[in-house]
Scaffold this motif. Structure first.
Motif, PDB file in Angstrom:
ATOM      1  N   VAL A  75       0.822  -1.202   0.000  1.00 47.86           N
ATOM      2  CA  VAL A  75       0.000   0.000   0.000  1.00 47.86           C
ATOM      3  C   VAL A  75       0.862   1.260   0.000  1.00 47.86           C
ATOM      4  CG1 VAL A  75      -1.825  -1.178   1.276  1.00 47.86           C
ATOM      5  CG2 VAL A  75      -0.125   0.151   2.538  1.00 47.86           C
ATOM      6  N   GLY A  83      -6.447  -0.286  -6.090  1.00 50.71           N
ATOM      7  CA  GLY A  83      -6.897   1.097  -6.104  1.00 50.71           C
ATOM      8  C   GLY A  83      -7.912   1.429  -5.035  1.00 50.71           C
ATOM      9  N   ASN A  84      -8.426   0.430  -4.349  1.00 52.73           N
ATOM     10  CA  ASN A  84      -9.358   0.658  -3.255  1.00 52.73           C
ATOM     11  C   ASN A  84      -8.581   0.885  -1.969  1.00 52.73           C
ATOM     12  OD1 ASN A  84     -12.421  -0.265  -4.149  1.00 52.73           O
ATOM     13  ND2 ASN A  84     -10.825  -1.270  -5.348  1.00 52.73           N
ATOM     14  N   ILE A  85      -9.276   1.326  -0.940  1.00 57.36           N
ATOM     15  CA  ILE A  85      -8.625   1.541   0.346  1.00 57.36           C
ATOM     16  C   ILE A  85      -8.678   0.266   1.176  1.00 57.36           C
ATOM     17  CG2 ILE A  85      -9.067   4.012   0.350  1.00 57.36           C
ATOM     18  CD1 ILE A  85     -11.412   3.524   2.252  1.00 57.36           C
ATOM     19  N   THR A 115     -16.904  -0.027  -5.962  1.00 56.12           N
ATOM     20  CA  THR A 115     -15.965  -0.631  -5.013  1.00 56.12           C
ATOM     21  C   THR A 115     -15.682  -2.069  -5.433  1.00 56.12           C
ATOM     22  OG1 THR A 115     -16.862   0.731  -3.225  1.00 56.12           O
ATOM     23  CG2 THR A 115     -15.576  -1.204  -2.581  1.00 56.12           C
ATOM     24  N   ASP A 167      -3.410   4.523   2.392  1.00 51.64           N
ATOM     25  CA  ASP A 167      -4.395   3.455   2.583  1.00 51.64           C
ATOM     26  C   ASP A 167      -4.873   2.883   1.252  1.00 51.64           C
ATOM     27  OD1 ASP A 167      -5.882   5.570   1.682  1.00 51.64           O
ATOM     28  OD2 ASP A 167      -7.291   5.628   3.373  1.00 51.64           O
ATOM     29  N   ARG A 168      -4.180   3.231   0.143  1.00 48.38           N
ATOM     30  CA  ARG A 168      -4.540   2.724  -1.179  1.00 48.38           C
ATOM     31  C   ARG A 168      -3.753   1.456  -1.487  1.00 48.38           C
ATOM     32  NH1 ARG A 168      -9.291   4.691  -3.242  1.00 48.38           N
ATOM     33  NH2 ARG A 168      -9.541   6.740  -2.262  1.00 48.38           N
TER      34      ARG A 168
END
Length: 517
Positions: A184, A495-497, A356, A187-188
């Motif tokens: 990461v 690409g999500n957290i 998401t 947080d990505r």
């Protein structure tokens, strides 16, 4: 019957119910055949190996494909010494982990494969031991090698500001173990790599020597939330091998059990997905409905999760109170419709679900995403629709499909499948034919094989069976759709957290146990 796929002409022999075909294929022709399957829009469903030396042969590689011709089961004979086959992962990426498992368990190597890391071993047995080989006894103790570190070579991401977050394999809740290694920035998520196999139970080895009834009990416990799907697929494989015709009432009851199982799992997941976005109301209401549904199953059929209701030759329980089942199904439909309106109109829920964990249709097709998750990414495969076996060939199943490929799409597919399963349950109950619940199994006099397929709630559940001349199981391979879908989770998280991972993971809700045979 003759047919062709690509430029390869084959003479195929039907196996059991529906469109299952089996043929022998020279390993050298395997890549060309796989390319032809892919080029016509088909997919690899399963890959496994077998040790056939006790039958006077060598080893064998088995591959099963979804194709325009039906389900195609290719058997590739391999030499007894140093068995190898051409790599398929460059054609079907989902083959990678299956090939690695075939090597770990049987020593069958994929020549030309890029990723040859051990998958199931976890330092639990010696490097020169292959548990599924016939000369490896089931209960022979092996010297412990657990003191040696299992230094699995995770792929690392380097660069300024990149950090690793290891999660698992032991988790805080009651879920099964799996290791997730996140790379990461902030947080990505830049990369996720999974390591599974921690619940490896030796199931395939345990099947060896069991009688056919014992085999059903074990098959149904491969992944407990898919008991009816596995039991039916196993029984279908056994019945195909024996050439056994199952009474119509038993087949319709099997479909009833399967749809009851589908509804129960979707209700639970819809509740959990609400809980993961802080809508505790949704969790409480869906689990209230699931509990009522399970209690009715226990009252009508003797078991909340319908364990051992499907048996070789038929079923072990009849429908005792059709009115109670129909009444609850109608009431449940109304309540789920109300809850869907809550989810649809809740701005916070929609904000968390939409966009998401997205796997777009092109990537889904490339990775071989199947089942519920595949249909949410525009992969229009449902065995009940394309290759229906009785009674689905008389029920005209409506396939639920979406193209967005995100959490919201997977939620929408679940809602649609709940409504469709409730419709099917009503149709099955009203059209349930009279007749016996089963037939006795015939005496086995020679080695025979069969394959069963069932569209479980996650996706296609496959079981291949070989019965020895003594009537006992010689080789059984159960295959869970999670094998194909776990790698897609690694793509969907990009690409999500990090805090969205539990939500994305639950939207797939893949099986650890079904994967870690």
């Amino acid at each position: 019957m003759k047919t062709s796929i690509g430029d390869i002409e084959l003479i195929l022999t039907p196996q059991g119910e529906g469109a299952i075909w089996r043929f022998d294929l020279d390993p050298a022709r395997l890549p060309g055949f796989a390319h032809a399957i892919r080029d016509e829009g088909g997919q690899l469903l399963a890959l496994w190996g077998s040790d056939d030396r006790h039958l006077g042969q060598g080893f064998a590689l088995h591959t099963l494909y979804l194709s325009s011709q039906g389900l195609v089961w290719a058997h590739c004979p391999l030499p007894a010494e140093a068995p190898t086959h051409p790599d398929l992962s460059s054609i079907f990426p989902q083959a990678e982990r299956m090939q690695r498992a075939a090597y770990d368990l049987l020593g069958i190597r994929a020549e030309g494969a890029v990723d040859t890391r051990k998958w199931l071993r976890h330092a639990a047995w010696a490097e020169d031991a292959y548990p599924l080989r016939k000369d490896t006894p089931c209960l022979t103790p092996h010297p412990s090698v657990l003191t040696r570190a299992d230094a699995y070579p995770f792929i690392r991401v380097a660069g300024d500001g990149v950090h690793e977050i290891p999660v698992g394999p032991i988790h805080a809740g009651t879920i099964e173990p799996g290791h997730f290694r996140f790379s990461v920035i902030g947080d990505r998520v830049l990369k996720l790599e999974e390591r599974l196999g921690y619940t490896h139970k030796g199931i395939e080895k345990r099947f060896e020597g069991m009688d056919l009834t014992q085999g059903q009990r074990l098959a149904g416990r491969v992944s407990g939330d898919s008991h009816s799907a596995y039991s039916w697929a196993y029984c279908m494989a056994v019945e195909a091998a024996l050439g056994l015709a199952v009474p119509a009432r038993a087949l319709w009851l099997r479909a009833l059990f399967l749809e009851i199982e589908r509804v129960a799992n979707h209700l639970g997941d819809l509740g959990y997905l609400g809980n993961d976005v802080a809508l505790s109301f949704g969790f409480a209401q869906f689990w209230r409905l699931k509990e009522e549904w399970l209690r009715l199953a226990a009252r009508l059929f003797g078991h909340r999760y319908l364990f051992d209701r499907i048996v070789p030759g038929g079923v072990a329980a009849d429908l005792s109170d059709a009115h109670a089942l129909l009444d609850l199904a109608r009431r449940l439909r109304g309540e789920v419709e109300e809850l869907k309106a809550v989810y649809d109109e809740h701005a916070g829920v929609q904000d968390r679900f939409a966009h998401t964990g997205q796997v777009d249709p092109a990537m889904a097709a490339r990775l071989g995403l199947i089942g519920l998750a595949g249909r949410a990414s525009s992969q229009a495969w449902d065995l009940r629709v394309q290759f229906p076996h009785p009674p689905y060939d008389q029920l005209e199943v409506n396939m639920a499909i979406d193209r967005r490929g995100d959490v919201l799409a997977r939620v929408e597919v679940r809602f649609a499948e709940v409504f469709e399963s409730l419709r099917l349950i009503e149709a099955i109950v009203r059209r349930l034919p009279p007749g016996p619940l089963g037939v006795p199994l015939p005496t086995v006099r020679h080695v025979c094989e069969g394959l069963g397929y069932v569209e479980g709630w996650r996706g296609p559940v496959i079981v291949a069976v070989r019965i020895g001349a003594d009537g006992r199981l010689d080789r059984v391979h159960p295959h869970d759709p999670s094998w194909q879908n776990w790698p897609a989770l690694e793509v969907g998280i990009l690409g999500n957290i990090v805090p969205d991972f539990p939500l994305i993971n639950k939207s797939f809700n893949l099986s650890y146990s079904g994967h870690d045979l």
